[in-house]
Write a protein that holds these residues in place. Structure first.
Motif, PDB file in Angstrom:
ATOM      1  N   LYS A  29     -23.120  10.574  17.817  1.00 35.86           N
ATOM      2  CA  LYS A  29     -22.981  12.034  17.925  1.00 35.86           C
ATOM      3  C   LYS A  29     -24.117  12.610  18.766  1.00 35.86           C
ATOM      4  CE  LYS A  29     -21.806  15.925  15.094  1.00 35.86           C
ATOM      5  NZ  LYS A  29     -21.974  16.611  13.852  1.00 35.86           N
ATOM      6  N   ASN A  30     -23.760  13.571  19.612  1.00 34.51           N
ATOM      7  CA  ASN A  30     -24.723  14.253  20.496  1.00 34.51           C
ATOM      8  C   ASN A  30     -25.342  13.365  21.576  1.00 34.51           C
ATOM      9  OD1 ASN A  30     -24.274  16.576  18.962  1.00 34.51           O
ATOM     10  ND2 ASN A  30     -25.923  16.046  17.538  1.00 34.51           N
ATOM     11  N   GLU A  31     -24.855  12.126  21.707  1.00 34.80           N
ATOM     12  CA  GLU A  31     -25.333  11.260  22.794  1.00 34.80           C
ATOM     13  C   GLU A  31     -24.402  11.427  23.996  1.00 34.80           C
ATOM     14  OE1 GLU A  31     -27.891   8.570  23.191  1.00 34.80           O
ATOM     15  OE2 GLU A  31     -28.749   9.980  21.766  1.00 34.80           O
ATOM     16  N   GLN A  32     -24.925  11.127  25.173  1.00 31.46           N
ATOM     17  CA  GLN A  32     -24.081  11.188  26.376  1.00 31.46           C
ATOM     18  C   GLN A  32     -24.387  10.020  27.286  1.00 31.46           C
ATOM     19  OE1 GLN A  32     -24.722  15.063  28.162  1.00 31.46           O
ATOM     20  NE2 GLN A  32     -22.576  15.585  27.830  1.00 31.46           N
ATOM     21  N   HIS A  33     -23.352   9.503  27.938  1.00 33.42           N
ATOM     22  CA  HIS A  33     -23.591   8.488  28.963  1.00 33.42           C
ATOM     23  C   HIS A  33     -24.220   9.172  30.167  1.00 33.42           C
ATOM     24  CE1 HIS A  33     -21.368   5.272  27.031  1.00 33.42           C
ATOM     25  NE2 HIS A  33     -20.340   6.070  26.825  1.00 33.42           N
ATOM     26  N   THR A  34     -24.978   8.422  30.975  1.00 29.96           N
ATOM     27  CA  THR A  34     -25.482   9.008  32.220  1.00 29.96           C
ATOM     28  C   THR A  34     -24.289   9.292  33.125  1.00 29.96           C
ATOM     29  OG1 THR A  34     -25.771   6.787  33.103  1.00 29.96           O
ATOM     30  CG2 THR A  34     -27.731   7.811  32.136  1.00 29.96           C
ATOM     31  N   SER A  35     -24.465  10.157  34.101  1.00 29.63           N
ATOM     32  CA  SER A  35     -23.312  10.661  34.869  1.00 29.63           C
ATOM     33  C   SER A  35     -22.553   9.556  35.611  1.00 29.63           C
ATOM     34  CB  SER A  35     -23.764  11.735  35.858  1.00 29.63           C
ATOM     35  OG  SER A  35     -24.686  11.148  36.757  1.00 29.63           O
ATOM     36  N   ASN A  36     -23.268   8.486  36.018  1.00 33.70           N
ATOM     37  CA  ASN A  36     -22.553   7.448  36.771  1.00 33.70           C
ATOM     38  C   ASN A  36     -22.282   6.202  35.925  1.00 33.70           C
ATOM     39  OD1 ASN A  36     -25.158   6.679  36.525  1.00 33.70           O
ATOM     40  ND2 ASN A  36     -25.454   6.065  38.673  1.00 33.70           N
ATOM     41  N   CYS A  37     -22.397   6.317  34.600  1.00 34.59           N
ATOM     42  CA  CYS A  37     -22.153   5.166  33.717  1.00 34.59           C
ATOM     43  C   CYS A  37     -20.673   4.806  33.732  1.00 34.59           C
ATOM     44  CB  CYS A  37     -22.597   5.498  32.291  1.00 34.59           C
ATOM     45  SG  CYS A  37     -22.146   4.198  31.134  1.00 34.59           S
ATOM     46  N   LYS A  38     -20.383   3.496  33.811  1.00 34.20           N
ATOM     47  CA  LYS A  38     -18.987   3.041  33.902  1.00 34.20           C
ATOM     48  C   LYS A  38     -18.193   3.298  32.624  1.00 34.20           C
ATOM     49  CE  LYS A  38     -19.821  -0.639  37.255  1.00 34.20           C
ATOM     50  NZ  LYS A  38     -20.221  -2.053  37.268  1.00 34.20           N
ATOM     51  N   ASN A  39     -18.876   3.677  31.544  1.00 35.10           N
ATOM     52  CA  ASN A  39     -18.162   3.997  30.301  1.00 35.10           C
ATOM     53  C   ASN A  39     -17.820   5.480  30.183  1.00 35.10           C
ATOM     54  OD1 ASN A  39     -17.695   1.534  28.985  1.00 35.10           O
ATOM     55  ND2 ASN A  39     -19.851   1.382  28.429  1.00 35.10           N
ATOM     56  N   SER A  40     -18.062   6.238  31.253  1.00 35.75           N
ATOM     57  CA  SER A  40     -17.567   7.618  31.242  1.00 35.75           C
ATOM     58  C   SER A  40     -16.235   7.631  31.979  1.00 35.75           C
ATOM     59  CB  SER A  40     -18.569   8.563  31.909  1.00 35.75           C
ATOM     60  OG  SER A  40     -18.579   8.340  33.300  1.00 35.75           O
ATOM     61  N   VAL A  41     -15.372   8.552  31.607  1.00 37.86           N
ATOM     62  CA  VAL A  41     -14.009   8.578  32.159  1.00 37.86           C
ATOM     63  C   VAL A  41     -14.027   8.645  33.681  1.00 37.86           C
ATOM     64  CG1 VAL A  41     -11.879   9.934  32.264  1.00 37.86           C
ATOM     65  CG2 VAL A  41     -13.003   9.547  30.075  1.00 37.86           C
ATOM     66  N   LYS A  42     -14.858   9.542  34.206  1.00 39.55           N
ATOM     67  CA  LYS A  42     -14.871   9.764  35.651  1.00 39.55           C
ATOM     68  C   LYS A  42     -15.276   8.504  36.422  1.00 39.55           C
ATOM     69  CE  LYS A  42     -15.634  13.447  38.859  1.00 39.55           C
ATOM     70  NZ  LYS A  42     -16.180  14.748  39.156  1.00 39.55           N
ATOM     71  N   SER A  43     -16.348   7.844  35.951  1.00 43.24           N
ATOM     72  CA  SER A  43     -16.814   6.630  36.650  1.00 43.24           C
ATOM     73  C   SER A  43     -15.812   5.500  36.528  1.00 43.24           C
ATOM     74  CB  SER A  43     -18.146   6.160  36.079  1.00 43.24           C
ATOM     75  OG  SER A  43     -19.114   7.135  36.284  1.00 43.24           O
ATOM     76  N   ALA A  44     -15.166   5.391  35.366  1.00 43.79           N
ATOM     77  CA  ALA A  44     -14.173   4.332  35.175  1.00 43.79           C
ATOM     78  C   ALA A  44     -13.038   4.504  36.182  1.00 43.79           C
ATOM     79  CB  ALA A  44     -13.635   4.379  33.749  1.00 43.79           C
ATOM     80  N   ILE A  45     -12.620   5.754  36.386  1.00 43.42           N
ATOM     81  CA  ILE A  45     -11.540   6.022  37.352  1.00 43.42           C
ATOM     82  C   ILE A  45     -12.008   5.743  38.770  1.00 43.42           C
ATOM     83  CG2 ILE A  45     -10.128   7.856  38.382  1.00 43.42           C
ATOM     84  CD1 ILE A  45     -10.029   9.017  35.467  1.00 43.42           C
ATOM     85  N   THR A  46     -13.215   6.205  39.103  1.00 42.69           N
ATOM     86  CA  THR A  46     -13.743   5.996  40.454  1.00 42.69           C
ATOM     87  C   THR A  46     -13.790   4.514  40.794  1.00 42.69           C
ATOM     88  OG1 THR A  46     -15.128   7.920  40.034  1.00 42.69           O
ATOM     89  CG2 THR A  46     -15.613   6.672  42.020  1.00 42.69           C
ATOM     90  N   SER A  47     -14.224   3.678  39.829  1.00 38.52           N
ATOM     91  CA  SER A  47     -14.331   2.255  40.155  1.00 38.52           C
ATOM     92  C   SER A  47     -12.941   1.610  40.247  1.00 38.52           C
ATOM     93  CB  SER A  47     -15.267   1.530  39.188  1.00 38.52           C
ATOM     94  OG  SER A  47     -14.604   1.142  38.034  1.00 38.52           O
ATOM     95  N   LEU A  48     -11.997   2.089  39.444  1.00 40.62           N
ATOM     96  CA  LEU A  48     -10.622   1.574  39.534  1.00 40.62           C
ATOM     97  C   LEU A  48      -9.994   1.945  40.883  1.00 40.62           C
ATOM     98  CD1 LEU A  48      -8.326   0.137  37.901  1.00 40.62           C
ATOM     99  CD2 LEU A  48      -7.522   2.410  37.326  1.00 40.62           C
ATOM    100  N   VAL A  49     -10.236   3.178  41.315  1.00 41.09           N
ATOM    101  CA  VAL A  49      -9.692   3.642  42.598  1.00 41.09           C
ATOM    102  C   VAL A  49     -10.243   2.788  43.736  1.00 41.09           C
ATOM    103  CG1 VAL A  49      -9.726   5.537  44.271  1.00 41.09           C
ATOM    104  CG2 VAL A  49      -9.201   6.010  41.879  1.00 41.09           C
ATOM    105  N   ALA A  50     -11.570   2.548  43.715  1.00 42.90           N
ATOM    106  CA  ALA A  50     -12.208   1.748  44.772  1.00 42.90           C
ATOM    107  C   ALA A  50     -11.581   0.356  44.812  1.00 42.90           C
ATOM    108  CB  ALA A  50     -13.703   1.649  44.508  1.00 42.90           C
TER     109      ALA A  50
END
Length: 311
Positions: free
Chosen positions: A64-85
């Protein structure tokens, strides 16, 4: 309270950040002091449990109240970016994930066309007397099969991201980042991805669904070889999912996969959670005292239609 970020199946210890540990090897005494495998975010261990009679393996989630760093592969956005690449490197293929404005379009038609092309490229070697033509056909078939495998890899990859999401804000982020297009019509994520809560909806609508869907299944036991006079195939059953309604009536859903290749299911075993992308065929069978099993059947013709959630 659910946590943002994707369900995780690997962690590191705060005191030994170079060691990557799979969730099933984390001892009870080591469950404090776990961090994400890619960033310093603190994570916690979630006990294996049952949902609607179906096994859910242990996994890890953000505290709770923790966050992944913005480019961490376990965040939704980064996971999608790496899949797209990854999916943009598919050889002589069309783009399955295409950038558009600030989102990506997942083009379902590309998958369907490639499946049709493979069916067209299928031939029995006896059909072709000319050895050169035979070789050309075989090469074309292999190429078509490889391209389709790459497409399915991307499709199961995108469904896997959805399956690892628990928090509604992450679901919203995914549906804003990836739009699903089928014949120029937008398909909602709910019409593409089905977990055990939504088996009833999939069963009800299956006859009318013209496009492939993604389903989350827990494997019941290793594959069986079914050999009868009429046919020979491999069968993989999913765990029975029991949904109880307010009036105490129950519905029983039985997902199952079939294929003709001994290698497709060979590494899958009981309690593996898998994502399957394909066309669904609903059937029912009656069992004992008025019990009706509602089957969700998938025929698998490419190994990459299946991926394990934790891989």
């Amino acid at each position: 309270m659910m946590a943002e970020g994707l369900k995780m199946f690997y962690a590191r210890y705060e005191h030994n950040i170079n060691l990557r540990i799979p969730v099933e090897e984390i001892k009870e005494s080591d469950r404090k002091g776990l961090i994400c495998e890619f960033c310093p975010a603190k994570i916690s261990w979630v006990t294996p449990h049952q949902q609607h009679g179906k096994n859910i393996s242990a996994f890890l989630r953000l505290q709770k109240n923790e966050q992944h760093t913005s480019n961490c592969k376990n965040s939704v956005k980064s996971a999608i970016t790496s899949l797209v690449a990854h999916s943009q490197n598919i050889e002589d293929g069309k783009l399955l994930l295409e950038a558009q404005d600030s989102a990506f379009i997942f083009r379902m038609n590309v998958l369907i066309e490639a499946s049709a092309a493979l069916r067209k490229a299928t031939f029995t070697p006896e059909e072709e007397a000319d050895p050169d033509k035979k070789t050309r056909k075989r090469i074309r078939y292999k190429k078509t099969e490889k391209r389709l495998a790459d497409y399915f890899n991307t499709a199961t990859g995108i469904a896997k991201i959805r399956a690892k999401i628990e928090e509604s804000s992450d679901k919203k982020a995914l549906s804003e980042l990836v739009k699903i297009d089928y014949n120029g019509k937008e398909i909602s994520w709910n019409n593409f991805f089905y977990d055990e809560d939504r088996y009833p909806i999939l069963f009800k609508k299956a006859e009318r669904i013209a496009h492939p869907v993604a389903i989350l299944i827990t494997v019941k036991q290793a594959q069986k070889h079914i050999n009868t006079e009429r046919s020979s195939f491999y069968s993989l059953k999913g765990e029975l999912c029991t949904l109880e309604h307010e009036d105490k009536s129950k519905e029983f859903f039985a997902p199952g996969l079939t294929c003709n290749d001994t290698t497709f299911f060979e590494n899958l075993e009981a309690k593996d959670e898998i994502i399957v992308v394909g066309k669904v065929r609903p059937t029912t069978n009656h069992w004992g005292e008025g019990k009706i099993f509602k089957n969700l059947n998938f025929n698998i013709f490419n190994k990459k239609q299946i991926t394990r959630l934790k891989d």
